[in-house]
Design a protein around this motif. Structure first.
Motif, short mmCIF file in Angstrom:
data_model
loop_
_atom_site.label_atom_id
_atom_site.label_comp_id
_atom_site.label_asym_id
_atom_site.label_seq_id
_atom_site.Cartn_x
_atom_site.Cartn_y
_atom_site.Cartn_z
N ALA A 160 51.48 48.19 -16.93
CA ALA A 160 52.70 48.98 -17.05
C ALA A 160 53.76 48.49 -16.06
O ALA A 160 54.95 48.37 -16.40
N THR A 172 53.83 52.63 -23.45
CA THR A 172 52.63 53.38 -23.76
C THR A 172 51.46 52.43 -23.95
O THR A 172 51.57 51.22 -23.73
N TYR A 173 50.33 53.00 -24.37
CA TYR A 173 49.08 52.25 -24.59
C TYR A 173 48.40 52.88 -25.80
O TYR A 173 48.50 54.10 -26.02
N PHE A 186 52.39 56.28 -18.07
CA PHE A 186 53.03 56.00 -19.36
C PHE A 186 53.98 57.12 -19.76
O PHE A 186 53.86 58.26 -19.30
#
Length: 355
Positions: A160, A172-173, A186
């Motif tokens: 990030a 984001t993930y 995030f």
């Protein structure tokens, strides 16, 4: 009530298990046409563009933005090591920055406990699946590597930071549901969430646990293959293909069931809308490496999550310029509307007219 944003995954190509490419051919004109169809005919507001090559990601993202789609840029260095992932993410973040749009979200990876080397024992994704699915292997992994959730979050924090150094938009993930992610780093919570026979009873509770983080929630993947019984298997339904065979073929006879695939998608859209999910990305638009074949043993489209049936050597009839034909799932996804948002809008219209 704000309507859920209907979205879809769009593959620009990467090398998966055994080295076969998920999308052998890619060109700007085909991508633009498909993205126009996704926007105008499928009715999606957002597309998650995933793949390996930064240039393909850029081209697809440019075309998507031009036709009016929001873009989630999702680079994927499949089976790469951590030391390779970070500079790769930096390069792709610079691509995202040059898009110069407020309609871009950056996804730093997907299910990295499986698809990045180093967090979990195993040379490839399938080997790592076996590790996380076996208590003895997990105990060995803990002894050798320590907590893979802790190591995953350590990497995600660095990922990030690497992306934010180049790109000022949301980050984001796309987590696997078995991963315990620290979402504080995030802007959006993202999870690949499939309903299966084994998790159906607690599915809504699991969904609510992600909403409890107090951030927008995106379901970054959900979907089903196109054979009878695939809906009960969720994200593992693809494992009916033998890629070691020449040509690749199905391991067991399957029965085509486009209605089951379509119902799975719309049922889950109903659930996501009811629970307050911000947006949901169907997996996936087209599965080019799972083409149709008239021989049932070779018909890999049965094991495909794509909303269209891909052909090797011909075009479809609905879109004569495209080498695919929409499935029932395409039509069901296109026609789905959020009933809760529509009911809320109708009540508001009624109040306004009476006033």
């Amino acid at each position: 009530m704000e309507s859920i944003k209907k979205a879809i995954n769009y593959d620009v190509g990467m090398f998966a298990t055994a080295g076969w490419p998920s999308r052998p051919d890619f060109d700007r004109e085909t991508a633009r046409r498909e993205l126009e169809i996704i926007r105008e005919d499928l009715g999606c507001s957002t597309v998650r563009i995933f793949g390996q090559d930064p240039d393909r990601l850029r081209v697809a993202a440019e075309q998507a933005l031009e036709v009016g789609l929001r873009v989630w840029l999702s680079p994927d260095l499949f089976n790469g090591r951590e030391r390779d992932w970070l500079p790769y993410l930096g390069e792709c973040a610079r691509v995202a920055r040059r898009l110069d749009s407020r309609d871009v979200v950056f996804v730093v990876g997907r299910e990295l406990s499986l698809f990045m080397r180093g967090l979990v024992l195993g040379r490839d994704g399938l080997a790592r699946v076996r590790t996380v699915s076996s208590i003895p292997r997990l105990l060995l992994n803990l002894a050798v590597k320590g907590s893979w959730n802790r190591n995953l979050n350590r990497f995600l924090a660095k990922a990030a930071a690497t992306v934010r150094a180049e790109f000022s938009g949301p980050v984001t993930y796309a987590a696997g549901e078995w991963e315990q992610v620290d979402w504080s780093v995030f802007d959006v919570v993202g999870v690949d969430l499939y309903r299966t026979a084994s998790n159906a009873a607690g599915f809504r509770d699991e969904l609510r646990s992600y909403l409890a983080h107090g951030k927008p929630l995106a379901i970054t993947e959900f979907g089903s293959c196109t054979y009878h019984g695939a809906a009960d298997k969720g994200a593992t339904a693809w494992a009916v293909v033998d890629r070691t065979a020449e040509p690749p073929m199905l391991k067991t006879p399957l029965v085509r069931d486009e209605r089951e695939q379509a119902a799975y998608l719309t049922d889950l859209l109903d659930v996501f809308a009811e629970e307050g999910v911000d947006q949901a990305f169907a997996f996936t638009f087209a599965s080019y490496s799972y083409p149709y074949d008239p021989d049932p043993r070779l018909d890999l489209d049965l094991a495909a999550y794509g909303l269209v049936t891909c052909y090797r050597d011909r075009h479809g009839s609905t879109y004569p310029d495209m080498a695919w034909e929409p499935k029932e799932a395409f039509r069901a996804y296109a026609s789905w509307r959020d009933p809760h948002a529509e009911a809320s809008a109708a009540r508001e219209d009624d109040r306004t007219s009476r006033a």
